[in-house]
Design a protein around this motif. Sequence first.
Motif, mmCIF file in Angstrom:
data_model
loop_
_atom_site.group_PDB
_atom_site.id
_atom_site.type_symbol
_atom_site.label_atom_id
_atom_site.label_comp_id
_atom_site.label_asym_id
_atom_site.label_seq_id
_atom_site.Cartn_x
_atom_site.Cartn_y
_atom_site.Cartn_z
ATOM 1 N N TYR A 132 0.855 -1.166 0.000
ATOM 2 C CA TYR A 132 0.000 0.000 0.000
ATOM 3 C C TYR A 132 0.900 1.227 0.000
ATOM 4 O O TYR A 132 2.083 1.142 0.316
ATOM 5 N N ARG A 133 0.317 2.363 -0.340
ATOM 6 C CA ARG A 133 1.058 3.616 -0.218
ATOM 7 C C ARG A 133 0.131 4.721 0.264
ATOM 8 O O ARG A 133 -1.076 4.655 0.063
ATOM 9 N N GLN A 134 0.732 5.701 0.896
ATOM 10 C CA GLN A 134 -0.027 6.855 1.359
ATOM 11 C C GLN A 134 0.799 8.112 1.167
ATOM 12 O O GLN A 134 1.911 8.218 1.710
ATOM 13 N N GLN A 166 -5.622 9.471 0.949
ATOM 14 C CA GLN A 166 -5.953 8.203 1.579
ATOM 15 C C GLN A 166 -4.950 7.131 1.158
ATOM 16 O O GLN A 166 -4.350 7.189 0.084
ATOM 17 N N ARG A 167 -4.804 6.150 2.043
ATOM 18 C CA ARG A 167 -3.956 5.025 1.707
ATOM 19 C C ARG A 167 -4.599 4.245 0.562
ATOM 20 O O ARG A 167 -5.820 4.051 0.534
ATOM 21 N N GLU A 168 -3.769 3.793 -0.373
ATOM 22 C CA GLU A 168 -4.293 3.052 -1.509
ATOM 23 C C GLU A 168 -3.473 1.784 -1.749
ATOM 24 O O GLU A 168 -2.263 1.761 -1.510
ATOM 25 N N LEU A 169 -4.157 0.767 -2.224
ATOM 26 C CA LEU A 169 -3.480 -0.466 -2.593
ATOM 27 C C LEU A 169 -2.695 -0.232 -3.873
ATOM 28 O O LEU A 169 -3.244 0.256 -4.864
ATOM 29 N N ALA A 196 5.314 8.767 -1.909
ATOM 30 C CA ALA A 196 4.455 8.309 -0.815
ATOM 31 C C ALA A 196 5.277 7.453 0.141
ATOM 32 O O ALA A 196 6.419 7.094 -0.169
ATOM 33 N N VAL A 197 4.668 7.132 1.265
ATOM 34 C CA VAL A 197 5.212 6.097 2.140
ATOM 35 C C VAL A 197 4.620 4.769 1.684
ATOM 36 O O VAL A 197 3.393 4.623 1.625
ATOM 37 N N GLN A 215 9.878 5.460 2.783
ATOM 38 C CA GLN A 215 9.567 6.644 1.983
ATOM 39 C C GLN A 215 10.147 6.513 0.581
ATOM 40 O O GLN A 215 11.334 6.198 0.412
ATOM 41 N N VAL A 216 9.308 6.780 -0.403
ATOM 42 C CA VAL A 216 9.741 6.868 -1.796
ATOM 43 C C VAL A 216 9.417 8.279 -2.266
ATOM 44 O O VAL A 216 8.266 8.714 -2.208
ATOM 45 N N THR A 217 10.442 8.988 -2.712
ATOM 46 C CA THR A 217 10.280 10.358 -3.183
ATOM 47 C C THR A 217 10.767 10.453 -4.612
ATOM 48 O O THR A 217 11.908 10.073 -4.910
#
Length: 120
Positions: free
Chosen positions: A37-39, A44-47, A91-92, A115-117
């Motif tokens: 998942y990522r947020q 909102q958090r998403e799959l 997102a994280v 964390q991905v930036t």
Amino acid sequence: QVQLVESGGGLVQPGGSLRVSCVASGSIFGIYGMGWYRQAPGKQRELVADISSAGSKNYADSVKGRFTISRDNAKNTVYLQMNSLKPEDTAVYSCYADLLIVGNQLRNYWGQGTQVTVSS
């Protein structure tokens, strides 16, 4: 103690690639579904993607064709290969796994997030 530990996040330029990994450790007797998942901030958090124990994969429309989920059952690990990254992928990223633990219990576990930036 059962836990999931992610690694591989970081900063990457648009169009670049990154692979995140998630290892399950502890007294595990089986692993069923795994996924990511990522947020993003304010969202909102998403799959992002998930993969069944049989290898069936599911992706969010926003990442289809760019991201690939895989798993190595011998290593209790799930991977997310991310290509052609966009700033909106920032997102994280958190992994989850449905684990069979002591007492024949099936429990859902989560990693701490990485964390991905995506930015130039």
